[in-house]
Design an enzyme around this catalytic site. Structure first.
Site, PDB file in Angstrom:
ATOM      1  NE  ARG A  40      -2.237  68.763 -27.876  1.00  0.00           N
ATOM      2  CZ  ARG A  40      -1.845  68.177 -26.751  1.00  0.00           C
ATOM      3  NH1 ARG A  40      -0.565  67.923 -26.545  1.00  0.00           N
ATOM      4  NH2 ARG A  40      -2.717  67.816 -25.820  1.00  0.00           N
ATOM      5  CG  ASP A  61       7.059  64.316 -27.084  1.00  0.00           C
ATOM      6  OD1 ASP A  61       7.508  63.177 -27.286  1.00  0.00           O
ATOM      7  OD2 ASP A  61       6.075  64.542 -26.351  1.00  0.00           O
ATOM      8  CG  HIS A  75       2.075  63.207 -27.934  1.00  0.00           C
ATOM      9  ND1 HIS A  75       1.229  63.992 -28.663  1.00  0.00           N
ATOM     10  CD2 HIS A  75       1.947  63.653 -26.655  1.00  0.00           C
ATOM     11  CE1 HIS A  75       0.614  64.861 -27.880  1.00  0.00           C
ATOM     12  NE2 HIS A  75       1.042  64.671 -26.645  1.00  0.00           N
TER      13      HIS A  75
HETATM   14  P1  NAD Z   1      -0.948  75.778 -18.983  1.00  0.00           P
HETATM   15  O1  NAD Z   1      -2.363  76.069 -19.309  1.00  0.00           O
HETATM   16  O2  NAD Z   1      -0.544  75.673 -17.545  1.00  0.00           O
HETATM   17  O3  NAD Z   1      -0.011  76.891 -19.659  1.00  0.00           O
HETATM   18  C1  NAD Z   1      -0.176  77.342 -20.970  1.00  0.00           C
HETATM   19  C2  NAD Z   1       0.370  78.757 -21.036  1.00  0.00           C
HETATM   20  O4  NAD Z   1       0.281  79.202 -22.383  1.00  0.00           O
HETATM   21  C3  NAD Z   1      -0.418  79.748 -20.182  1.00  0.00           C
HETATM   22  O5  NAD Z   1       0.459  80.520 -19.367  1.00  0.00           O
HETATM   23  C4  NAD Z   1      -1.129  80.619 -21.205  1.00  0.00           C
HETATM   24  O6  NAD Z   1      -1.307  81.972 -20.758  1.00  0.00           O
HETATM   25  C5  NAD Z   1      -0.150  80.547 -22.364  1.00  0.00           C
HETATM   26  N1  NAD Z   1      -0.754  80.947 -23.625  1.00  0.00           N
HETATM   27  C6  NAD Z   1      -2.049  80.850 -24.026  1.00  0.00           C
HETATM   28  N2  NAD Z   1      -2.209  81.370 -25.263  1.00  0.00           N
HETATM   29  C7  NAD Z   1      -0.977  81.797 -25.642  1.00  0.00           C
HETATM   30  C8  NAD Z   1      -0.485  82.444 -26.802  1.00  0.00           C
HETATM   31  N3  NAD Z   1      -1.297  82.763 -27.819  1.00  0.00           N
HETATM   32  N4  NAD Z   1       0.830  82.743 -26.864  1.00  0.00           N
HETATM   33  C9  NAD Z   1       1.660  82.441 -25.822  1.00  0.00           C
HETATM   34  N5  NAD Z   1       1.253  81.845 -24.691  1.00  0.00           N
HETATM   35  C10 NAD Z   1      -0.046  81.527 -24.602  1.00  0.00           C
HETATM   36  O7  NAD Z   1      -0.576  74.456 -19.777  1.00  0.00           O
HETATM   37  P2  NAD Z   1       0.584  73.423 -19.463  1.00  0.00           P
HETATM   38  O8  NAD Z   1       0.089  72.389 -18.510  1.00  0.00           O
HETATM   39  O9  NAD Z   1       1.832  74.155 -19.138  1.00  0.00           O
HETATM   40  O10 NAD Z   1       0.721  72.703 -20.887  1.00  0.00           O
HETATM   41  C11 NAD Z   1       1.203  73.393 -22.031  1.00  0.00           C
HETATM   42  C12 NAD Z   1       0.944  72.573 -23.269  1.00  0.00           C
HETATM   43  O11 NAD Z   1       1.726  71.379 -23.201  1.00  0.00           O
HETATM   44  C13 NAD Z   1      -0.510  72.060 -23.396  1.00  0.00           C
HETATM   45  O12 NAD Z   1      -1.306  73.007 -24.064  1.00  0.00           O
HETATM   46  C14 NAD Z   1      -0.365  70.791 -24.192  1.00  0.00           C
HETATM   47  O13 NAD Z   1      -0.599  71.098 -25.556  1.00  0.00           O
HETATM   48  C15 NAD Z   1       1.110  70.404 -24.021  1.00  0.00           C
HETATM   49  N6  NAD Z   1       1.281  69.094 -23.386  1.00  0.00           N
HETATM   50  C16 NAD Z   1       2.023  68.154 -24.037  1.00  0.00           C
HETATM   51  C17 NAD Z   1       2.243  66.900 -23.459  1.00  0.00           C
HETATM   52  C18 NAD Z   1       3.084  65.856 -24.137  1.00  0.00           C
HETATM   53  O14 NAD Z   1       3.067  64.677 -23.729  1.00  0.00           O
HETATM   54  N7  NAD Z   1       3.874  66.195 -25.147  1.00  0.00           N
HETATM   55  C19 NAD Z   1       1.670  66.621 -22.215  1.00  0.00           C
HETATM   56  C20 NAD Z   1       0.924  67.616 -21.571  1.00  0.00           C
HETATM   57  C21 NAD Z   1       0.742  68.852 -22.163  1.00  0.00           C
END
Ligand code: NAD
Length: 345
Positions: free
Chosen positions: A231, A255, A292
């Site tokens: 994000r 991205d 994105h």
């Molecule tokens: P997920 O929930 O599987 O993993 C997120 C991880 O972050 C977890 O292991 C969690 O413990 C950790 N986390 C939470 N708070 C934290 C902190 N303060 N410091 C460090 N780590 C922390 O999520 P995911 O499916 O792996 O997705 C990750 C991120 O990718 C999403 O939150 C979303 O914002 C982003 N995303 C972007 C796109 C895109 O098109 N660019 C698409 C999907 C997801």
């Protein structure tokens, strides 16, 4: 028939969702506009709204939707930082798509990284102009470099596997480290100081907002490459630009961007971009911006549509129960109805 107002529709959404409505159980009202306080009224005759990452789902919008009788907000994405989930509690149920293709995002992060460190974006433009000079295209090997991964969830772990495939040394930070995962966890400070490449895969929360800022940048290795497919607001973009200008940051692969909401996903060519900071970042030779796009694979789009429609059908056909309903963190852990497989409220 369940009627769903589908905000911020793009052609690829229409393709993947329309075919799931062919059995006549669900009808999508495809809207080009984003959901905002001004456009909420377009959902007046609907049962649910379907929204994406840059729709505004704040308290004002939630109250309007609730007033129109909307009982469900179906996010067609994983992240939900644009939704005031607490305000929705007791009014409207919110569902999301927890996983659709973590590979799509992790592979895009790797694509950006490779493009950047091997200057592929520069070479592509040159050879199209029959310029076959190699001057200025020197890259560096990823093999043997240290990748620091922030957030070791679904996407972060796949990115770790990819990095290991390149022979990189991987260190990681997660607020909730995965037990017995074989991941080499370090503190956030250690990660910032030791990484040649930092890739962000944690959610945007109050705690992670501007995780990359002038202070953390000053503690990074000179020439560090920063990759953000998570994000935009995880990075203070002004501090990033200063870090690039000071040659402290070697490259940035973005991205996502903090102020992307009114810019990304639209064709703005031929217009003067009103965002000085983004213009300046894009003008840098060592910054790559994609709009994105990391989620955008055929597999991901198919999974997004399948899961979103299944969320809607199970909510309206299963007494309001849906496995992918977001937890409202009401704080009442002992009385948690959802944990007892009941409707949240
Ligand atoms: P997920 O929930 O599987 O993993 C997120 C991880 O972050 C977890 O292991 C969690 O413990 C950790 N986390 C939470 N708070 C934290 C902190 N303060 N410091 C460090 N780590 C922390 O999520 P995911 O499916 O792996 O997705 C990750 C991120 O990718 C999403 O939150 C979303 O914002 C982003 N995303 C972007 C796109 C895109 O098109 N660019 C698409 C999907 C997801």
């Amino acid at each position: 028939m369940i009627k769903v107002a589908f905000y911020d529709t793009k052609s690829y959404d229409r393709d993947s969702f329309a075919k799931l409505a062919e059995d006549g159980k669900i009808e999508f009202k495809f809207l080009d506009t984003k959901l905002t306080p001004d456009t909420a009224e377009l959902a007046r005759d609907c049962d649910a709204v379907c929204v994406f990452v840059n729709d505004t789902v704040n308290a004002e919008v939630i109250d309007k939707l609730y007033g129109y009788g909307i009982r469900m907000i179906a996010l067609r994405c994983a992240g939900y930082n644009n939704v005031d989930v607490k305000h929705a509690y007791g009014k409207i149920h919110v569902t999301h798509v927890p996983a659709y293709s973590p590979y799509a995002v992790a592979e895009h992060a790797a694509a950006l990284l490779l493009t950047s460190v091997r200057r592929i974006h520069k070479a592509y433009n040159r050879t199209r102009d029959f310029n076959f000079s190699l001057n200025g295209l020197t890259g560096f090997d990823l093999h043997g470099k240290t990748a620091g991964v922030v957030g070791t969830g679904k996407i972060g772990r796949i990115f770790i596997d990819i990095c290991r495939g390149f022979g990189m040394n991987v260190i990681a930070y997660d607020k909730f480290p995965a037990q017995d995962s074989g991941i080499n966890y370090v503190t956030l400070d250690e990660l910032m100081a030791q990484s040649d490449i930092i890739s962000l895969h944690c959610p945007l929360t109050d705690e992670t907002r501007h995780l990359i800022n002038s202070d953390t940048i000053s503690r990074m290795k000179k020439g560090v490459v920063i990759v953000n497919t998570s994000r935009g607001a995880l990075i203070d973009a002004e501090a990033l630009l200063e870090g690039i200008k000071a040659r402290q940051i070697g490259a940035a692969c973005l991205d996502v961007y903090e102020e992307e909401a009114d810019i990304f996903f639209e064709d703005r060519s031929g217009h003067i971009l009103n965002d000085e900071l983004l213009s300046r970042l894009i003008s840098m030779p060592n910054v790559i911006v994609t709009s994105h796009q990391a989620f955008l694979t055929e597999e991901a789009l198919g999974n997004i549509a399948d899961t979103t429609v299944s969320n809607i059908m199970s909510f309206f056909g299963n007494g309001g129960m849906c496995d992918n309903e977001l937890c409202y963190r009401c704080g009442n852990i002992e009385e948690c109805r959802k944990a007892r497989k009941q409707k949240c409220f």
